[in-house]
Motif scaffolding. Structure first.
Motif, PDB file in Angstrom:
ATOM      1  N   CYS A   1       1.035  -0.988   0.033  1.00 15.34           N
ATOM      2  CA  CYS A   1      -0.059   0.046   0.031  1.00 15.34           C
ATOM      3  C   CYS A   1       0.845   1.313   0.144  1.00 15.34           C
ATOM      4  N   LEU A   2       1.939   0.983   0.975  1.00 18.76           N
ATOM      5  CA  LEU A   2       2.680   2.369   0.795  1.00 18.76           C
ATOM      6  C   LEU A   2       3.551   2.444  -0.664  1.00 18.76           C
ATOM      7  N   ILE A   3       4.289   1.542  -1.410  1.00 20.15           N
ATOM      8  CA  ILE A   3       4.661   1.474  -2.542  1.00 20.15           C
ATOM      9  C   ILE A   3       3.837   2.178  -3.490  1.00 20.15           C
ATOM     10  N   PHE A   4       2.458   1.803  -3.582  1.00 24.47           N
ATOM     11  CA  PHE A   4       1.471   2.231  -4.402  1.00 24.47           C
ATOM     12  C   PHE A   4       0.648   3.292  -4.398  1.00 24.47           C
ATOM     13  N   MET A   5       1.104   4.305  -3.419  1.00 25.03           N
ATOM     14  CA  MET A   5       0.301   5.031  -2.481  1.00 25.03           C
ATOM     15  C   MET A   5      -0.303   6.192  -3.562  1.00 25.03           C
ATOM     16  N   ARG A   6       0.541   6.375  -4.571  1.00 29.13           N
ATOM     17  CA  ARG A   6      -0.061   7.415  -5.523  1.00 29.13           C
ATOM     18  C   ARG A   6      -1.126   6.956  -6.500  1.00 29.13           C
ATOM     19  N   SER A   7      -1.388   5.766  -6.709  1.00 32.98           N
ATOM     20  CA  SER A   7      -2.695   5.269  -7.467  1.00 32.98           C
ATOM     21  C   SER A   7      -3.802   4.812  -6.352  1.00 32.98           C
ATOM     22  N   GLU A   8      -4.817   5.692  -6.407  1.00 31.06           N
ATOM     23  CA  GLU A   8      -5.920   5.168  -5.428  1.00 31.06           C
ATOM     24  C   GLU A   8      -6.552   3.781  -6.056  1.00 31.06           C
TER      25      GLU A   8
END
Length: 176
Positions: free
Chosen positions: A137-144
């Motif tokens: 979740c932290l890695i892909f934080m930019r994509s909701e």
């Protein structure tokens, strides 16, 4: 675990799977639903602990611990519900942090279970999976959309693990 508790756990897990599939289906629109579900779950857990405290636990050894945990869970539920107007990046860090903390607690509990020669592998697996989901979740934080999908998959996986844990044989510890 009694039959009614098993039925309750299975029904709760099936509803979690349905909610997870709905979150996958709705994508980014399910973002607020995740916050609402998490907030509601924490508030209900806190209320259950408070009701248990006032009904029975105040007479038990360690009953105050249940009171404080109930207040804390209810408070975190209210706090999570108030995060709707905060920027989404902070909410994701908060949710990932609570998920990682839950995974760490599972791993610590598993190490204690291993120390007393009880079943520990399933709890360790749960903890590692929770930590991996928090990191993703932290890695892909930019994509909701990706975060919602990761949360939905984690929700479904948690429900499946709950069903597996319901039908697993439980060890009984006896004192000689």
């Amino acid at each position: 675990m009694t039959i009614w508790q098993k039925i309750k756990n299975v029904l709760l897990s099936v509803s979690m799977i349905i909610i997870g599939v709905a979150m996958l289906f709705y994508g980014e629109k399910a973002y607020m639903a995740i916050i609402g579900l998490f907030s509601l779950a924490l508030e209900i857990m806190g209320l259950r602990m408070l009701i248990f405290y006032f009904g029975m636990a105040r007479y038990m050894v360690g009953g105050r611990n249940i009171l404080f945990r109930g207040i804390l869970f209810f408070d975190f539920g209210l706090f999570t519900g108030s995060l709707v107007w905060v920027p989404k990046g902070y909410i994701l860090m908060y949710l990932a942090g609570t998920l990682a903390f839950s995974g760490i607690v599972n791993i610590i509990g598993a190490s204690e279970a291993k120390r007393i020669e009880s079943s520990w592998k399933f709890k360790t697996f749960q903890g590692i999976v929770k930590i991996l989901f928090a990191i993703s979740c932290l890695i892909f934080m930019r994509s909701e959309v990706r975060v919602v999908n990761i949360c939905a998959i984690g929700f479904i996986l948690s429900a499946v693990m709950s069903i597996a844990n319901t039908f697993r044989r439980q060890q009984v510890v006896t004192i000689d």
